[in-house]
Design an enzyme around this catalytic site. Structure first.
Site, short mmCIF file in Angstrom:
data_model
loop_
_atom_site.label_atom_id
_atom_site.label_comp_id
_atom_site.label_asym_id
_atom_site.label_seq_id
_atom_site.Cartn_x
_atom_site.Cartn_y
_atom_site.Cartn_z
N LYS A 68 4.04 11.98 6.63
CA LYS A 68 4.19 13.56 6.34
C LYS A 68 4.70 14.19 7.55
CE LYS A 68 0.81 13.83 2.58
NZ LYS A 68 1.76 14.04 1.73
N ASP A 76 -11.78 5.00 0.00
CA ASP A 76 -10.42 5.12 -0.67
C ASP A 76 -9.74 6.31 0.36
OD1 ASP A 76 -8.59 4.92 -2.53
OD2 ASP A 76 -9.07 7.26 -3.33
N GLU A 117 -8.50 17.08 -3.83
CA GLU A 117 -7.61 16.92 -5.04
C GLU A 117 -7.92 17.63 -6.10
OE1 GLU A 117 -6.24 12.32 -4.80
OE2 GLU A 117 -8.13 12.46 -4.19
N HIS A 144 0.35 6.54 3.85
CA HIS A 144 1.48 7.45 3.66
C HIS A 144 1.26 8.85 4.44
CE1 HIS A 144 -1.07 8.84 0.39
NE2 HIS A 144 -0.51 10.06 0.54
N ASP A 173 4.85 -14.47 -12.69
CA ASP A 173 2.90 -14.50 -12.81
C ASP A 173 2.75 -14.97 -11.59
OD1 ASP A 173 0.38 -15.05 -13.30
OD2 ASP A 173 0.89 -16.06 -15.45
N LEU A 174 2.12 -13.93 -10.93
CA LEU A 174 1.52 -14.04 -9.51
C LEU A 174 0.44 -15.30 -9.48
CD1 LEU A 174 1.17 -10.44 -8.39
CD2 LEU A 174 3.26 -12.05 -8.07
N HIS A 227 -7.27 7.43 5.46
CA HIS A 227 -6.25 8.86 5.66
C HIS A 227 -7.18 9.53 6.65
CE1 HIS A 227 -3.89 7.22 2.52
NE2 HIS A 227 -4.56 7.85 1.49
N LYS A 285 -3.05 -0.04 0.95
CA LYS A 285 -4.43 0.22 0.90
C LYS A 285 -4.92 0.01 -0.69
CE LYS A 285 -5.28 5.07 0.29
NZ LYS A 285 -6.30 5.02 -1.04
#
Length: 507
Positions: free
Chosen positions: A199, A252, A233, A195, A111-112, A257, A165
């Site tokens: 790529k 976001d 997306e 990420h 349990d953090l 990115h 992130k």
């Protein structure tokens, strides 16, 4: 038409110096995954580690300790992996490989919020040899408490830590997290993951520019008319409405990115492929971004929010009807921006950034539009759309495509737009490494080049914050766009004012 002149040596410079092919270390490692039953662990982290295991890229002594509180013991966790993780493995392999991978797995119920639970984690991982990697696939509010608990238990010494992130909500919260983590871990042991930097086409962009004499002389304001960077997306918020409604597309996607991709596209040639050389050049780009004045934001920034529409033949709900989203939400799900870089290479060249959810297609690409020839001996045909362009597709089907004009067969001098392709699937027969797999191996092997330095993060937040502040001050609702389209009409108008259009609009 094959892109012969690019195929010989396109990858040479980068692959020789960076991968060769992910050199395996001799010592063991312990990979401690916080958020071990989370969506990221299920879809990306554990499948990537399994692929590395199947490829013989993980030291045999390496162990993976999953940390979560929702399961009771290791047996329950292994069963969870059978049910949830294996479905996300690209190449599933055989049962023997899977079972061999499971031998690496440890499970610690923590349990953090209970510091005393970390004593159990310490007792399990302390006897294990090799380097220690902590991966925090949790919400950012837990980053600091986790790091402090690790320090209290003596687990942070010489360890590496990976931060997912979003790292904070704004510059102040980002600095608060970075300051606290920096008190426990040195900067060279902090891996802020993005990420997109893992790529293959993003790294091929480095090879394309700096390993070949063809493009670098043209990579400047004298020859480039504009550049588009799109991450689109089809998905909505996918059950993360409570998170996304407090974040939005600008935080976001743009702050990390898109600005990271921009910095790689626009950076000066580094003196080497060394970690600091790459990061320094990206940082110079971020610091050269032209500040956006509040009075200009309505002219160069478009924000939108999807409403009900049809996507792939299925009617999808409006954003405000998604689970976890306020029915009166003014959070943006779409952003388009015109960006300028104030330096000699790029002065006056517009960079158009775009991202959104529930758009017509899932695609991530970089489009470099070169200037038309100064005088056409063929008349207006040589100025048609679709020529003098380089498209770098990041997903879903990765390629580099150069568009130019060629004569049509037959009578007369009739020109037609054609393209020269480097399709990775066709040319490189071996399986390509997924972004997360490459980045996880880089962490284990101590390579920082594809991770974000704190200074880069601060520079990105400093540029983004005035946009957020002005949107909050104005309090106007985002422009609506139907799910299954390419966003608000204002995004098209943004480019039309500069005499251009988004790539898909030409067709």
């Amino acid at each position: 038409m094959g892109l012969r002149f690019l195929r010989n040596g396109l990858l040479g410079l980068y692959l020789q110096r960076h991968h060769q092919h992910i050199m395996q270390v001799d010592t063991g490692f312990t990979f401690i995954l916080f958020g071990g039953t989370g969506d990221l662990a299920m879809r990306k982290i554990l499948p990537s580690l399994y692929q590395a295991h199947c490829g013989g890229l993980l030291p045999t002594a390496g162990r993976i300790a999953a940390v979560a509180r929702g399961l009771s013991n290791r047996e329950a966790y292994v069963q969870w992996m059978h049910t949830h993780v294996r479905n996300h493995v690209k190449l599933a392999g055989d049962d023997a490989s899977w079972n061999d991978f499971l031998k690496r797995i440890l499970f610690v119920r923590v349990d953090l919020g209970r510091p005393e639970d970390y004593a159990l984690l310490r007792d399990i991982i302390s006897p294990l040899s090799g380097i220690r990697v902590f991966y925090l696939a949790t919400r950012p509010s837990l980053f600091v408490p986790i790091c402090r608990a690790l320090s209290t238990m003596g687990l942070s010494n010489d360890a590496r830590i990976v931060l997912e992130k979003p790292l904070g909500y704004d510059l102040q919260s980002s600095n608060t997290i970075n300051d606290a983590v920096g008190e426990i871990f040195v900067e060279s042991h902090i891996y802020r993951i993005d990420h997109y930097l893992g790529k293959e086409p993003v790294q091929n962009l480095l090879a394309l520019r700096f390993g070949n004499a063809l493009f670098e002389p043209l990579w400047r304001r004298e020859w480039v008319e504009s550049i588009q960077i799109t991450i689109a997306e089809e998905l909505g918020v996918e059950g993360r409405g409570d998170f996304y409604d407090n974040t939005g597309a600008l935080r976001d996607m743009v702050q990390n990115h898109l600005l990271q991709l921009l910095s790689i596209v626009a950076m000066e040639p580094p003196h080497s492929m060394h970690t600091n050389a790459l990061r320094d050049e990206k940082l110079r780009v971020l610091r050269a971004l032209k500040p956006i004045k509040p009075c200009d934001i309505s002219r160069i920034a478009v924000r939108g929010q999807y409403h009900m529409g049809v996507l792939n033949g299925i009617t999808v709900p409006a954003y405000v009807n998604e689970r976890g989203v306020s029915t009166s939400s003014m959070t943006e799900t779409f952003v388009a921006l015109k960006v300028e870089i104030e330096n000699w290479r790029w002065a006056g060249v517009p960079f158009f950034l775009r991202t959104g959810k529930r758009l017509a297609n899932r695609v991530a690409e970089i489009v470099v539009n070169f200037r038309a020839v100064p005088h056409s001996v063929f008349g207006s045909m040589a100025l048609r759309n679709g020529s003098n362009r380089l498209v770098i597709r990041l997903q879903p089907n990765e390629f580099i495509r150069l568009y130019c004009l060629a004569k049509q067969p037959g009578e007369g001098m009739n020109l037609q737009s054609v393209h020269l392709d480097l399709a990775f699937d066709e040319f490189f027969q071996k399986d390509r490494m997924e972004a997360y797999q490459r980045l996880l191996l880089d962490v284990i092997n101590g390579r920082l080049a594809l991770f974000v330095h704190r200074d880069e993060q601060e520079a990105a937040w400093q540029w983004v914050e005035p946009i957020l502040a002005e949107w909050n001050r104005l309090g106007t609702a985002p422009r609506r766009y139907a799910a299954g389209t390419w966003g608000p009409a204002a995004a098209s108008a943004l480019l039309a004012r500069h005499g251009t259009c988004w790539l898909e609009e030409e067709n």
